[in-house]
Write an enzyme that holds these catalytic residues in place. Sequence first.
Site, PDB file in Angstrom:
ATOM      1  N   GLY A 136     -17.686  85.809  69.887  1.00 51.08           N
ATOM      2  CA  GLY A 136     -17.461  84.429  69.481  1.00 51.08           C
ATOM      3  C   GLY A 136     -16.756  83.655  70.570  1.00 51.08           C
ATOM      4  N   GLY A 166     -14.352  79.924  71.250  1.00 52.54           N
ATOM      5  CA  GLY A 166     -13.660  78.752  70.749  1.00 52.54           C
ATOM      6  C   GLY A 166     -13.095  77.928  71.887  1.00 52.54           C
ATOM      7  N   PHE A 226      -9.945  77.610  72.770  1.00 49.84           N
ATOM      8  CA  PHE A 226      -8.829  78.231  73.464  1.00 49.84           C
ATOM      9  C   PHE A 226      -9.141  79.621  73.993  1.00 49.84           C
ATOM     10  CE2 PHE A 226      -6.677  74.666  72.557  1.00 49.84           C
ATOM     11  CZ  PHE A 226      -6.021  74.524  71.336  1.00 49.84           C
ATOM     12  N   VAL A 270     -14.025  85.748  72.595  1.00 47.31           N
ATOM     13  CA  VAL A 270     -13.796  87.080  72.033  1.00 47.31           C
ATOM     14  C   VAL A 270     -14.978  87.983  72.361  1.00 47.31           C
ATOM     15  CG1 VAL A 270     -13.275  88.400  69.959  1.00 47.31           C
ATOM     16  CG2 VAL A 270     -12.480  86.038  70.161  1.00 47.31           C
ATOM     17  N   LYS A 304      -9.661  89.274  72.843  1.00 47.10           N
ATOM     18  CA  LYS A 304      -9.573  87.816  72.822  1.00 47.10           C
ATOM     19  C   LYS A 304      -8.989  87.337  74.149  1.00 47.10           C
ATOM     20  CE  LYS A 304      -7.917  84.047  69.903  1.00 47.10           C
ATOM     21  NZ  LYS A 304      -7.273  83.725  68.611  1.00 47.10           N
ATOM     22  N   ASP A 326      -5.917  76.805  59.739  1.00 45.23           N
ATOM     23  CA  ASP A 326      -7.331  76.834  60.149  1.00 45.23           C
ATOM     24  C   ASP A 326      -8.093  77.900  59.350  1.00 45.23           C
ATOM     25  OD1 ASP A 326      -9.535  75.940  61.527  1.00 45.23           O
ATOM     26  OD2 ASP A 326      -9.192  77.190  63.286  1.00 45.23           O
TER      27      ASP A 326
END
Length: 1002
Positions: free
Chosen positions: A680, A682, A684, A687, A703, A804
């Site tokens: 994944g 994002g 910031f 992963v 991460k 979140d």
Amino acid sequence: MEKFLLKNQRIIMLIKFLVSIVVLTVTFLSTSLNLASASGSSETDRLALLTLKEHLIGGNSPGPLFSWNDSLHFCYWHGIRCDRNGRRVIGLELGGLELAGSGTISPSIGNLSSLRVVNLSHNSLHGNIPVELGQLKQLRLLDLTNNSLHGNIPSSLSNLSSLDFLNLENNQLEGIIPDDLGKLWNLQVLVLMENNLSGTIPSSIYNLSSLRYIHLGSNQLSGELEPETGFSFSKLEVLYIGGNQFTGKMPRSLANISSLEHLDMHSNGFSGSVPENLGKFQNLELLAIDYNHLGTGEAGDLGFVSSLTNCTRLRDLAIHINRFGGVLPDSVANLSSQIEFLYMGGNRISGKIPEGIGNLVNVNQLHLGENLLTGKIPSSIAKLQDLVRFDLSKNHLTGEIPSSIGNLSRLSYLYLDGNNFEGKIPLTLWNCREMFIMDLSGNQLHGRLSNQLIGAFQRLITLNLSHNSFTGVFPSDIVKSKDLVELYVDNNNFTGEIPGQIAEISALRILHMQGNLFNGSIPPSFGFLRAIESLDLSANNLSNTIPVELQKLPFLVSLNLSFNQLEGQVPREGVFKNSSRFSIMGNQNLCGGIPEIQIPRCFEDQEEKNKRKALVSIIISISVASILLFLIVIICWIKRTRTELIDIPEALVMTACCSRVSYKELLDATNGFSASNLLGEGGFSTVYKGILHGHKNPIVAVKVLNLRNLGAIKSFGVECEALRKIRHRNLVMVITSCSSIDFQGNDFKAIVLEFMSNGSLEKWLNCDSLRHLSFAQLLDIAVDVGNVLDYLHHDCESAIVHRDLKPTNVLLDDDMVAHVADFGLAKIVSDAASKLGFEQASSSVINGTIGYVAPEYGMGGPASPKGDIYSYGILLLEMITGKKPTDDLFHDGSSLHNFCKTALTSSRKLKEVVDFQLLKQINDHPDKSPKARHDGEQNMNISGEDIIWECFVAFINVGVACSIEVPVERMKIKDAIKGLHAIKGVYHHIINQPNQWNSQLN
């Protein structure tokens, strides 16, 4: 004369007057009679419909027939179509309503004498077809498809002289086809497929010149097809009689049906030669005569193929699984250029594949397997650019696999097994990126396998390279085939160690690597092959112990480790509990295991025991000292920051987590942070999936911080600090961390987290595959996430607000237990602020994800536990509806919350809201019978289906109560969890089908 004329005129006028009176009287009486008749007919139709309703719903809830009541004129009832005057019913269109599953067709349907259309298909109806249907003289369409009707086809249907469409497909009808159906002179479509009909086709059917479509397939019809009077079908376009028990020869007179486009005679007992006059079918598109006894196995059997070259519209030719012999004729290459499916396998066809096969440029599936073909694969095969399935298996083909096969970029299924191919696998196959199944087994192929080649097939489901002579190390890039289910590389000459990366293929069910020269240990990572059912590593040179991880594989039923050099103790759990499911013979140094395998017990050297005890003592001492030191640091830190919001300096970011790993370790673990390992991405961080060899849980999620984003350091620090302070079974666990520089000298920071094999909840809620979450699983996940929020808000030293919460941040482990992840936006609220229920300072920046973020955050409101509860409510509603809060359905002030809240006012609207996969679970629930329920002072009967529905409604109520726009009105998280536990209790009771139960939902 004038008087006479005047008198006559008066008489004429009097006669005209009297005639007018009579005409008016007759007209009045006629009109009155017609009105009375119409009124009577209307009432007859209404009463007939009400009786029909009672039979159709079988005493169950009216469901779609709710509107069938006296509050509306019957012409406005669901599925009813009336004539222009609104007096008579002419259409009964109730197909696909899945009415009750126990309903029948009432004989009262015969009273609806003006009916022209009857469609009751897809309703699971039982009982017989009422003979009263024969009273509907104006009926033109009768469709009873996909029910459970039984008994005979009533001969009274022959009275329907206007009928042009009759479909009784997929029922349980038996007996013969009534000869009287031959009286339906206007019939154009006759479908009786998928029943239990027997006997022959009545000769009267052959005389229906109006017929265009006949489908009698999948019955038990028998006899010969040749009618005594010949075929009178002048308009017939489709004839399907496959899946029956017809015998005899294919009639030559079939060719007289010049209008025929589809001829399907598969799976019968036809024998003899195929008529060579089939070329008369100028419009023929499909010819299926497969699975018969056609042909003699001798030369000349395929003479009819030449005549088929005249059929210029032919798209589908299936002659496989017969007895055709002789040489494959060159005329195959002259078949229609429109042909898409060519099946000739499973015969006794010999000779070579014609070079002209490349003329069939539109062919999609080419099946010549299981014949006696010889020679090489012609290079012209490269012209078949649309080829998806290519089967030449089990022939006597020789030579190398041509490199031109790499031009077939759409190739998904390749079967070349059971031939005499030699040489290497052509590297041009690398272009066939869509490959699902590749079987090259049972040949004489050799050489090393390229990592690049094997890694190209990322969509593989089955790879079979067994029984060849491949050498070298087996490519580790097989791990890129994430969907691989079956891998056969047995009986080759592979050397080196078995790649441990294979354990990353989570879908793998069969792994056969026996009969090679593999050495080294069995990879302990194989304990992560959670789906594996059959594992064969026998007849290699494997050494060391049997990994205890293998006994944890839940579906492993066949394990063969025989004839290696394994030593040490044999595990006793899992597959090792049953001696019939595993084999370890030929390993001389094994010991222990269950008594049934009768090998020596294990004896441990006393000196080794003493060494081990000493080592354990040292480890315990060091651990205790480390924990005490860590607690001292924590206590000091808490005292400094107890009354203020946490703001973590960068210097402390990496000390917040656990012990470190190096950049190189993470680089190797993630295969160079390759795209194939990406889980994944994002704003910031990114992963990756990785394997840290030597760790207790080697498969991890890494991460990696995106240091180019200015907020990343802060997000990273917040997550580290939040995770440092909390421990809960439903939180993703931090394993270790890394703060270093990469090989280019750039700063590098990462957190190593527990890997969740079943991915995110988002993946399951938006899954296009056959896998879907059951309601029981949704309940468990909802409770798991609720428990996390309860812990974060009330049980931590300082309240933590996640900010979140959404499906992508809810991860599922092997056992489908939910774990909340991603604390990059979390806020740790001070003691004072926690008591007030919010963070004291607010920000103009909205933190969270659109659709899940609380409304007050958009107006600059402070972070608070109630914001998480709003996100939790939206999460629950998405779980039960299958709709995202950002769905296109929600616009102009609408929202998922309002959508569900409005639906709670109507059972019909609720059924539109609940995800269809969950509705299907209600329909599939076997318990339809009423159960005794005690609610307060009342006893009532209610079906299991209704009880499950109540559970759905209660679940929606919790979601709506948590996502109320005003924060103070939202349900408390403890009350939400309590409500979900009540739903679980009721749902588990009804799934287990108790005789009596008490409602807990109110």
